[in-house]
Design a protein around this motif. Sequence first.
Motif: not given
Length: 363
Positions: A306-313
């Motif tokens: 999620x750390x990666x995905x939230x950076x792209x959110x």
Amino acid sequence: MSDALTIRSVDAMLVMVPMRRALGTSAMGIAEAPLVLIDLHTGEGITGHAYLFCYLESAGHAVVALARDVSAVLAGTEVSPAAVRRELGARFKLLGARGLVSAVLAGVDVACWDALAIAARLPLARMLGAPMQPTAAYNSNGLGLLEPRAAAAEAQELVAEGFRAVKMRLGRPSGDDDLAAVRAVRAAIGPDIALMSDYNQALSANAARERCRQLDDEGLAWIEEPVRHDDYATSAELAAQLRTPVQIGENFTGPRAMSAALANNASNLVMPDVDRIGGVSGWLAAAALADAAGTEMSSHLYPEVSAHLLAATPTAHWIEYVDWAAPILQQPLKVAEGCVLPPDRPGNGLVWDSDAVAHFRRA
């Protein structure tokens, strides 16, 4: 890499990892984390990793069995998340891509993206075109249905681990019991620490109306899942009437469910689960929906990915931090100044500690 990767096999194993703090919710208590570790091996020697939190050991064994079926279907196919999902969707069409099947498809999707990012020598966030930026985290390790004094003491411990936000579970026998616990925790952590709350779908519609109003002046960052996860009508009513934001989303089964919730104004905030929303691919679709609706989006569990995905959110809000996978990882996720930063190494950063995995493995 310019050449496509080819799937050789998909392996899965179940580990039962003791939690530092048992999780006590209105639905059940959990003292060990049943994690299924997924390894997607390619013919080119790159392995993509993912894990699934299965809640029950029995569910973990079922996921391992489903993964064996997946491996036979995918052997020799290209590591293409879209193509893999189509192939597995066809395989499980009669059974239905729901529940544990949906979880396995999501885990394979995460592992595909991990392998592709490793091949590209990029962290997953950069693979998705995002900067390596931190996301504010709240400590979700513990704070179950404890009595007020114990809850207050545990909340102070969670803050002392370097967080500016914590989450507590609600759903005690009476609204007064929940109110007393909320007030005890707030007094212990002070006004500057964000305090989230989660009912885990414990309340009927009528009980939710009463109890949520009772908590509406307590300075909570949100009230999560007060009613059944798909009761969008009651959730929308609460979201419209309360001053405290209503949060839902961990039970969205794919982006279409999130789209329906947003269309019904079912909440003020959303927090998809990487597993249930459909892995990396499902998350990206959900993030686009949240962006279009102007709705802040947080994560449920799986902080490493999620750390990666939230950076792209675009509307990234909070990351839910739990350390349940930390004992079986070579490099557990780090928290700095109350935030989590995506690991700056190729892929999603998941690398198993082989000795720990062997220790906790269940046949």
